[in-house]
Design a protein around this motif. Sequence first.
Motif, PDB file in Angstrom:
ATOM      1  N   LEU A 163     -49.767  38.729  17.054  1.00 21.27           N
ATOM      2  CA  LEU A 163     -50.960  38.521  17.879  1.00 21.27           C
ATOM      3  C   LEU A 163     -50.560  38.444  19.355  1.00 21.27           C
ATOM      4  O   LEU A 163     -49.696  37.665  19.732  1.00 21.27           O
ATOM      5  CB  LEU A 163     -51.671  37.229  17.476  1.00 21.27           C
ATOM      6  CG  LEU A 163     -52.304  37.201  16.078  1.00 21.27           C
ATOM      7  CD1 LEU A 163     -52.976  35.861  15.828  1.00 21.27           C
ATOM      8  CD2 LEU A 163     -53.308  38.336  15.909  1.00 21.27           C
ATOM      9  N   GLY A 164     -51.199  39.270  20.159  1.00 26.25           N
ATOM     10  CA  GLY A 164     -50.885  39.292  21.585  1.00 26.25           C
ATOM     11  C   GLY A 164     -52.073  39.793  22.370  1.00 26.25           C
ATOM     12  O   GLY A 164     -53.230  39.599  21.976  1.00 26.25           O
ATOM     13  N   LEU A 165     -51.792  40.484  23.471  1.00 26.94           N
ATOM     14  CA  LEU A 165     -52.870  40.952  24.342  1.00 26.94           C
ATOM     15  C   LEU A 165     -53.785  41.926  23.616  1.00 26.94           C
ATOM     16  O   LEU A 165     -55.009  41.892  23.804  1.00 26.94           O
ATOM     17  CB  LEU A 165     -52.275  41.604  25.593  1.00 26.94           C
ATOM     18  CG  LEU A 165     -53.286  42.092  26.647  1.00 26.94           C
ATOM     19  CD1 LEU A 165     -54.159  40.933  27.124  1.00 26.94           C
ATOM     20  CD2 LEU A 165     -52.560  42.757  27.809  1.00 26.94           C
ATOM     21  N   GLY A 166     -53.201  42.802  22.790  1.00 27.03           N
ATOM     22  CA  GLY A 166     -54.032  43.743  22.039  1.00 27.03           C
ATOM     23  C   GLY A 166     -55.014  43.032  21.130  1.00 27.03           C
ATOM     24  O   GLY A 166     -56.178  43.425  21.018  1.00 27.03           O
ATOM     25  N   ALA A 167     -54.552  41.950  20.477  1.00 26.25           N
ATOM     26  CA  ALA A 167     -55.429  41.177  19.602  1.00 26.25           C
ATOM     27  C   ALA A 167     -56.539  40.509  20.403  1.00 26.25           C
ATOM     28  O   ALA A 167     -57.677  40.404  19.931  1.00 26.25           O
ATOM     29  CB  ALA A 167     -54.619  40.131  18.848  1.00 26.25           C
ATOM     30  N   VAL A 168     -56.218  40.049  21.613  1.00 24.09           N
ATOM     31  CA  VAL A 168     -57.239  39.440  22.477  1.00 24.09           C
ATOM     32  C   VAL A 168     -58.342  40.449  22.782  1.00 24.09           C
ATOM     33  O   VAL A 168     -59.546  40.132  22.686  1.00 24.09           O
ATOM     34  CB  VAL A 168     -56.609  38.932  23.788  1.00 24.09           C
ATOM     35  CG1 VAL A 168     -57.696  38.518  24.790  1.00 24.09           C
ATOM     36  CG2 VAL A 168     -55.685  37.759  23.513  1.00 24.09           C
ATOM     37  N   LEU A 208     -56.307  32.099  18.671  1.00 21.34           N
ATOM     38  CA  LEU A 208     -54.901  32.071  18.269  1.00 21.34           C
ATOM     39  C   LEU A 208     -54.060  32.962  19.176  1.00 21.34           C
ATOM     40  O   LEU A 208     -52.947  32.594  19.576  1.00 21.34           O
ATOM     41  CB  LEU A 208     -54.760  32.521  16.817  1.00 21.34           C
ATOM     42  CG  LEU A 208     -55.255  31.552  15.742  1.00 21.34           C
ATOM     43  CD1 LEU A 208     -55.200  32.205  14.368  1.00 21.34           C
ATOM     44  CD2 LEU A 208     -54.433  30.265  15.739  1.00 21.34           C
ATOM     45  N   ALA A 209     -54.592  34.144  19.501  1.00 23.86           N
ATOM     46  CA  ALA A 209     -53.852  35.053  20.375  1.00 23.86           C
ATOM     47  C   ALA A 209     -53.693  34.462  21.765  1.00 23.86           C
ATOM     48  O   ALA A 209     -52.625  34.563  22.389  1.00 23.86           O
ATOM     49  CB  ALA A 209     -54.569  36.408  20.443  1.00 23.86           C
ATOM     50  N   LEU A 210     -54.740  33.829  22.272  1.00 21.99           N
ATOM     51  CA  LEU A 210     -54.652  33.184  23.598  1.00 21.99           C
ATOM     52  C   LEU A 210     -53.640  32.051  23.578  1.00 21.99           C
ATOM     53  O   LEU A 210     -52.898  31.859  24.557  1.00 21.99           O
ATOM     54  CB  LEU A 210     -56.029  32.672  24.020  1.00 21.99           C
ATOM     55  CG  LEU A 210     -57.049  33.742  24.424  1.00 21.99           C
ATOM     56  CD1 LEU A 210     -58.416  33.107  24.668  1.00 21.99           C
ATOM     57  CD2 LEU A 210     -56.586  34.494  25.677  1.00 21.99           C
ATOM     58  N   CYS A 211     -53.599  31.301  22.483  1.00 24.08           N
ATOM     59  CA  CYS A 211     -52.621  30.214  22.370  1.00 24.08           C
ATOM     60  C   CYS A 211     -51.194  30.759  22.360  1.00 24.08           C
ATOM     61  O   CYS A 211     -50.274  30.131  22.897  1.00 24.08           O
ATOM     62  CB  CYS A 211     -52.881  29.402  21.109  1.00 24.08           C
ATOM     63  SG  CYS A 211     -54.338  28.337  21.199  1.00 24.08           S
ATOM     64  N   ARG A 212     -50.994  31.912  21.762  1.00 24.58           N
ATOM     65  CA  ARG A 212     -49.655  32.513  21.741  1.00 24.58           C
ATOM     66  C   ARG A 212     -49.269  33.069  23.107  1.00 24.58           C
ATOM     67  O   ARG A 212     -48.085  33.105  23.465  1.00 24.58           O
ATOM     68  CB  ARG A 212     -49.592  33.623  20.685  1.00 24.58           C
ATOM     69  CG  ARG A 212     -49.605  33.096  19.252  1.00 24.58           C
ATOM     70  CD  ARG A 212     -49.485  34.231  18.250  1.00 24.58           C
ATOM     71  NE  ARG A 212     -48.250  34.982  18.428  1.00 24.58           N
ATOM     72  CZ  ARG A 212     -47.069  34.617  17.933  1.00 24.58           C
ATOM     73  NH1 ARG A 212     -46.966  33.502  17.227  1.00 24.58           N
ATOM     74  NH2 ARG A 212     -45.998  35.362  18.123  1.00 24.58           N
ATOM     75  N   LEU A 213     -50.267  33.509  23.885  1.00 19.48           N
ATOM     76  CA  LEU A 213     -49.988  34.052  25.213  1.00 19.48           C
ATOM     77  C   LEU A 213     -49.875  32.966  26.279  1.00 19.48           C
ATOM     78  O   LEU A 213     -49.225  33.172  27.311  1.00 19.48           O
ATOM     79  CB  LEU A 213     -51.097  35.033  25.620  1.00 19.48           C
ATOM     80  CG  LEU A 213     -51.170  36.343  24.822  1.00 19.48           C
ATOM     81  CD1 LEU A 213     -52.416  37.119  25.210  1.00 19.48           C
ATOM     82  CD2 LEU A 213     -49.932  37.189  25.065  1.00 19.48           C
ATOM     83  N   ALA A 214     -50.505  31.822  26.031  1.00 24.32           N
ATOM     84  CA  ALA A 214     -50.564  30.762  27.043  1.00 24.32           C
ATOM     85  C   ALA A 214     -49.202  30.329  27.574  1.00 24.32           C
ATOM     86  O   ALA A 214     -49.047  30.123  28.790  1.00 24.32           O
ATOM     87  CB  ALA A 214     -51.336  29.560  26.494  1.00 24.32           C
ATOM     88  N   THR A 221     -47.218  25.386  29.603  1.00 25.52           N
ATOM     89  CA  THR A 221     -46.483  24.640  28.585  1.00 25.52           C
ATOM     90  C   THR A 221     -46.257  23.197  29.022  1.00 25.52           C
ATOM     91  O   THR A 221     -46.474  22.252  28.245  1.00 25.52           O
ATOM     92  CB  THR A 221     -45.128  25.311  28.295  1.00 25.52           C
ATOM     93  OG1 THR A 221     -45.365  26.637  27.804  1.00 25.52           O
ATOM     94  CG2 THR A 221     -44.349  24.518  27.254  1.00 25.52           C
ATOM     95  N   ALA A 222     -45.834  23.021  30.260  1.00 22.14           N
ATOM     96  CA  ALA A 222     -45.605  21.663  30.774  1.00 22.14           C
ATOM     97  C   ALA A 222     -46.885  20.844  30.769  1.00 22.14           C
ATOM     98  O   ALA A 222     -46.880  19.651  30.430  1.00 22.14           O
ATOM     99  CB  ALA A 222     -45.026  21.738  32.185  1.00 22.14           C
ATOM    100  N   ALA A 223     -48.011  21.483  31.117  1.00 23.13           N
ATOM    101  CA  ALA A 223     -49.296  20.769  31.134  1.00 23.13           C
ATOM    102  C   ALA A 223     -49.712  20.360  29.726  1.00 23.13           C
ATOM    103  O   ALA A 223     -50.182  19.227  29.512  1.00 23.13           O
ATOM    104  CB  ALA A 223     -50.369  21.655  31.761  1.00 23.13           C
ATOM    105  N   LEU A 224     -49.513  21.250  28.758  1.00 27.58           N
ATOM    106  CA  LEU A 224     -49.876  20.919  27.381  1.00 27.58           C
ATOM    107  C   LEU A 224     -48.979  19.823  26.823  1.00 27.58           C
ATOM    108  O   LEU A 224     -49.459  18.938  26.086  1.00 27.58           O
ATOM    109  CB  LEU A 224     -49.781  22.180  26.502  1.00 27.58           C
ATOM    110  CG  LEU A 224     -50.824  23.258  26.793  1.00 27.58           C
ATOM    111  CD1 LEU A 224     -50.543  24.496  25.955  1.00 27.58           C
ATOM    112  CD2 LEU A 224     -52.226  22.741  26.532  1.00 27.58           C
TER     113      LEU A 224
END
Length: 231
Positions: A163-168, A208-214, A221-224
């Motif tokens: 899952l990546g940009l294409g999935a988005v 899910l794709a956005l979470c993988r790209l985030a 990552t530091a903010a999460l």
Amino acid sequence: MNHAVPIFVVIFGLNSELWWRRRALPRDLGTWYRNRTRRILLPMWGMLIVWWAMVLVVRPLGVAISVRRAVFAFAGYLSQVGTGWFVTMIVQMVLVFPLLHALARRWGPGVVLAGGLACMLAGVSSRFWLIAHWGIFNTFVFSPRFYGHVAFGILLVGVFDRLGLGAVIVAAAAVAPCVAVRQGLVGSPMLVAFSDQLVDLPLTVLLLALCRLAPRVPGVTAALVWLGRTP
């Protein structure tokens, strides 16, 4: 429509299938049910002890007090406990998931998804009959209407790592017509209920794709991590 529960059900299917792919049927059935009892039923029982204690003291209007009701509640049928319908429904999913996993292994996740979508669409088509004959709560907890979501989660296991940009882009394109139907921009009012159910599938892929790209975005990552540690 609130889409939080349907999205969770898709993720339940994804996580459960990942769990079973590291184990075997029927050898690990006992482990599956013990694990889910600890995670779902034990917290539910703890909540119900407090809930019934408060009911017996406060005696709120509309809550029927009886031994039969209490027994049903501790068995997972939370007909009087706020949004407890979700717990009643997920308990059913836990019971039947090993069968869905076995069917997916035997016939393929695509066949299980087709059957699940048929159950889901049949549930939408017959929702007024179900409400008239079974009531709102029993219609809510009628788990076959979510079989399509669980089966879609099983199918996602095979593509989750890709899952990546294409999935988005693809998922957003699939969500758009469902939103258009919901807002009355296209289609007919009769399609709204169907689009409300179907939109959960691409919407879950999109999230899910956005979470993988985030994590690729600087600082995310530091903010999460900070949010996860904040009391």
